[in-house]
Design an enzyme around this catalytic site. Sequence first.
Site, mmCIF file in Angstrom:
data_model
loop_
_atom_site.group_PDB
_atom_site.id
_atom_site.type_symbol
_atom_site.label_atom_id
_atom_site.label_comp_id
_atom_site.label_asym_id
_atom_site.label_seq_id
_atom_site.Cartn_x
_atom_site.Cartn_y
_atom_site.Cartn_z
ATOM 1 N N ASP A 47 47.885 67.601 89.010
ATOM 2 C CA ASP A 47 47.108 67.612 87.761
ATOM 3 C C ASP A 47 45.804 66.853 87.999
ATOM 4 O O ASP A 47 45.814 65.695 88.429
ATOM 5 C CB ASP A 47 47.930 66.950 86.640
ATOM 6 C CG ASP A 47 47.252 67.103 85.291
ATOM 7 O OD1 ASP A 47 46.007 67.224 85.235
ATOM 8 O OD2 ASP A 47 47.980 67.097 84.280
ATOM 9 N N TYR B 95 30.601 70.720 78.236
ATOM 10 C CA TYR B 95 30.980 71.311 79.527
ATOM 11 C C TYR B 95 29.877 71.071 80.564
ATOM 12 O O TYR B 95 30.149 70.600 81.673
ATOM 13 C CB TYR B 95 31.228 72.814 79.335
ATOM 14 C CG TYR B 95 31.391 73.596 80.621
ATOM 15 C CD1 TYR B 95 32.515 73.440 81.421
ATOM 16 C CD2 TYR B 95 30.411 74.506 81.036
ATOM 17 C CE1 TYR B 95 32.662 74.164 82.598
ATOM 18 C CE2 TYR B 95 30.553 75.237 82.200
ATOM 19 C CZ TYR B 95 31.671 75.063 82.982
ATOM 20 O OH TYR B 95 31.817 75.775 84.148
ATOM 21 N N LYS C 142 30.091 68.808 83.977
ATOM 22 C CA LYS C 142 29.886 69.408 85.304
ATOM 23 C C LYS C 142 28.741 68.695 86.035
ATOM 24 O O LYS C 142 28.800 68.513 87.258
ATOM 25 C CB LYS C 142 29.607 70.909 85.184
ATOM 26 C CG LYS C 142 30.791 71.743 84.697
ATOM 27 C CD LYS C 142 31.963 71.792 85.671
ATOM 28 C CE LYS C 142 31.668 72.623 86.909
ATOM 29 N NZ LYS C 142 32.869 72.748 87.778
ATOM 30 N N TRP D 177 28.051 83.007 85.380
ATOM 31 C CA TRP D 177 28.508 84.317 84.872
ATOM 32 C C TRP D 177 29.373 85.037 85.914
ATOM 33 O O TRP D 177 29.059 86.147 86.360
ATOM 34 C CB TRP D 177 27.308 85.187 84.501
ATOM 35 C CG TRP D 177 26.426 84.663 83.426
ATOM 36 C CD1 TRP D 177 26.379 83.377 82.945
ATOM 37 C CD2 TRP D 177 25.451 85.402 82.675
ATOM 38 N NE1 TRP D 177 25.435 83.288 81.955
ATOM 39 C CE2 TRP D 177 24.850 84.508 81.767
ATOM 40 C CE3 TRP D 177 25.024 86.723 82.687
ATOM 41 C CZ2 TRP D 177 23.848 84.903 80.888
ATOM 42 C CZ3 TRP D 177 24.025 87.114 81.815
ATOM 43 C CH2 TRP D 177 23.453 86.223 80.920
HETATM 44 N N1 LIG Z 1 33.749 81.642 85.351
HETATM 45 C C1 LIG Z 1 32.445 81.448 85.270
HETATM 46 O O1 LIG Z 1 31.719 82.269 84.696
HETATM 47 C C2 LIG Z 1 31.826 80.222 85.902
HETATM 48 C C3 LIG Z 1 30.434 80.063 85.770
HETATM 49 C C4 LIG Z 1 29.829 78.954 86.368
HETATM 50 C C5 LIG Z 1 30.594 78.058 87.075
HETATM 51 N N2 LIG Z 1 31.943 78.225 87.176
HETATM 52 C C6 LIG Z 1 32.708 77.231 87.933
HETATM 53 O O2 LIG Z 1 33.443 77.901 88.933
HETATM 54 C C7 LIG Z 1 34.664 77.215 89.196
HETATM 55 C C8 LIG Z 1 35.825 78.191 89.144
HETATM 56 O O3 LIG Z 1 35.856 78.781 87.851
HETATM 57 P P1 LIG Z 1 36.871 79.952 87.467
HETATM 58 O O4 LIG Z 1 36.085 80.997 86.772
HETATM 59 O O5 LIG Z 1 37.711 80.317 88.638
HETATM 60 O O6 LIG Z 1 37.750 79.174 86.376
HETATM 61 P P2 LIG Z 1 39.149 79.552 85.712
HETATM 62 O O7 LIG Z 1 39.506 80.963 86.016
HETATM 63 O O8 LIG Z 1 39.043 79.110 84.287
HETATM 64 O O9 LIG Z 1 40.171 78.601 86.479
HETATM 65 C C9 LIG Z 1 40.144 77.219 86.331
HETATM 66 C C10 LIG Z 1 41.367 76.658 87.014
HETATM 67 O O10 LIG Z 1 41.339 75.244 86.892
HETATM 68 C C11 LIG Z 1 42.649 74.824 86.642
HETATM 69 N N3 LIG Z 1 42.711 73.568 85.926
HETATM 70 C C12 LIG Z 1 42.148 73.249 84.739
HETATM 71 N N4 LIG Z 1 42.486 72.003 84.367
HETATM 72 C C13 LIG Z 1 43.295 71.528 85.349
HETATM 73 C C14 LIG Z 1 43.989 70.309 85.553
HETATM 74 N N5 LIG Z 1 43.956 69.300 84.652
HETATM 75 N N6 LIG Z 1 44.716 70.164 86.690
HETATM 76 C C15 LIG Z 1 44.788 71.161 87.596
HETATM 77 N N7 LIG Z 1 44.175 72.342 87.450
HETATM 78 C C16 LIG Z 1 43.428 72.520 86.336
HETATM 79 C C17 LIG Z 1 43.250 75.914 85.782
HETATM 80 O O11 LIG Z 1 44.651 75.838 85.880
HETATM 81 P P3 LIG Z 1 45.616 76.483 84.759
HETATM 82 O O12 LIG Z 1 45.629 77.954 85.076
HETATM 83 O O13 LIG Z 1 46.913 75.802 84.983
HETATM 84 O O14 LIG Z 1 44.988 76.175 83.415
HETATM 85 C C18 LIG Z 1 42.671 77.162 86.411
HETATM 86 O O15 LIG Z 1 43.507 77.656 87.433
HETATM 87 C C19 LIG Z 1 34.706 76.063 88.197
HETATM 88 O O16 LIG Z 1 34.208 74.896 88.810
HETATM 89 C C20 LIG Z 1 33.738 76.488 87.108
HETATM 90 O O17 LIG Z 1 33.174 75.372 86.437
HETATM 91 C C21 LIG Z 1 32.576 79.310 86.612
#
Ligand SMILES: NC(=O)c1ccc[n+]([C@@H]2O[C@H](COP(=O)([O-])OP(=O)(O)OC[C@H]3O[C@@H](n4cnc5c(N)ncnc54)[C@H](OP(=O)(O)O)[C@@H]3O)[C@@H](O)[C@H]2O)c1
Length: 293
Positions: free
Chosen positions: A35, A124, A128, A148
């Site tokens: 976690d 958020y 970050k 995105w």
């Molecule tokens: N998606 C976008 O459009 C976007 C855009 C810009 C930047 N980013 C960055 O890209 C990265 C990856 O994003 P993503 O789209 O793959 O995100 P995502 O699909 O929302 O996945 C986030 C993951 O983080 C895990 N998580 C959250 N809180 C946690 C905790 N307390 N302990 C352990 N695990 C935890 C979640 O686990 P659970 O499944 O158990 O909740 C989930 O597997 C992140 O750093 C995000 O800020 C994403």
Amino acid sequence: MRILQFGRTGQVATAVQASAQGRAEVMALSRADCDLQDPEAIRAAILAADCDLVLNTAAFTQVDPAEARPDEAFAVNAIAPGEMAKTCAERDLPFVHLSTDAVFDGLTDRPYVETDTARPINVYGRSKLAGEQAVLAHPRTAVLRISWVFSRYGRNYVSFMLHLAREREVLKVVADQFGSPTDGEALAAFLVATAPRWAAAPTGDPVFGLFHFANAGETSRFDFAKAAIDRDPLTRARVEPTTQAAFAEPAPRPPRSPLDTGKLQRAFGFMPEPWRTAVERTADQLVATGFQA
Ligand SMILES: NC(=O)c1ccc[n+]([C@@H]2O[C@H](COP(=O)([O-])OP(=O)(O)OC[C@H]3O[C@@H](n4cnc5c(N)ncnc54)[C@H](OP(=O)(O)O)[C@@H]3O)[C@@H](O)[C@H]2O)c1
């Protein structure tokens, strides 16, 4: 190449595991394994791992809920990656972290470069940015800001828009928010391919530091959605433009936050694909194989 990855079920986490098959071993930790609100667990996981690189794909990514849960957002997005980078530094391990265009206020007349001042406008984005600052205090750290993100995996903007366009008769999409879509599968392939380079690079090497990673070009949320929806023969919705203000979400969004990837191209020789080509390919694949809501 052995990669210790924080995050297992998320969109980028899943894309990395798929991309690594046959090329690298990814030891992916879910929330149940570690976690991110527990810095001691993070430290123990890195100290116990036999790995060449640590990659953090996990984050508190829910932009609206973060407004009401700032302590959790900062714990996961700032304190946790700081602990990862600190522990990696102790073990002289390279650390790769993902950040976001949401560190910017969106008041720009050109794509953002890495040296532009970050001025986040929601919790958020602030969490970050604090994470970036915490991890970049340590050597052998690379931060990739992305924006995105879409892919065949998880629930993302492309799969969600395809789903809504089949469910609804009228789909209103924000037309006054602009940015750079990021192909999560291209990102994953880049992370896996570059891992050996990060693993071999000494402190001070130009492969470390802050980079922007996105597809080429800029678009609106509306045209991004349309590019995907227009590929689906089963779509039924009429897609209509609306404004951010009409949505009245709890967290404000940067109105314009495209990312300039020139630094990434110079450091790694990586040429981003035009966003529309990547979106259309992903939409075609999702339409062919099915997509989750
Ligand atoms: N998606 C976008 O459009 C976007 C855009 C810009 C930047 N980013 C960055 O890209 C990265 C990856 O994003 P993503 O789209 O793959 O995100 P995502 O699909 O929302 O996945 C986030 C993951 O983080 C895990 N998580 C959250 N809180 C946690 C905790 N307390 N302990 C352990 N695990 C935890 C979640 O686990 P659970 O499944 O158990 O909740 C989930 O597997 C992140 O750093 C995000 O800020 C994403």
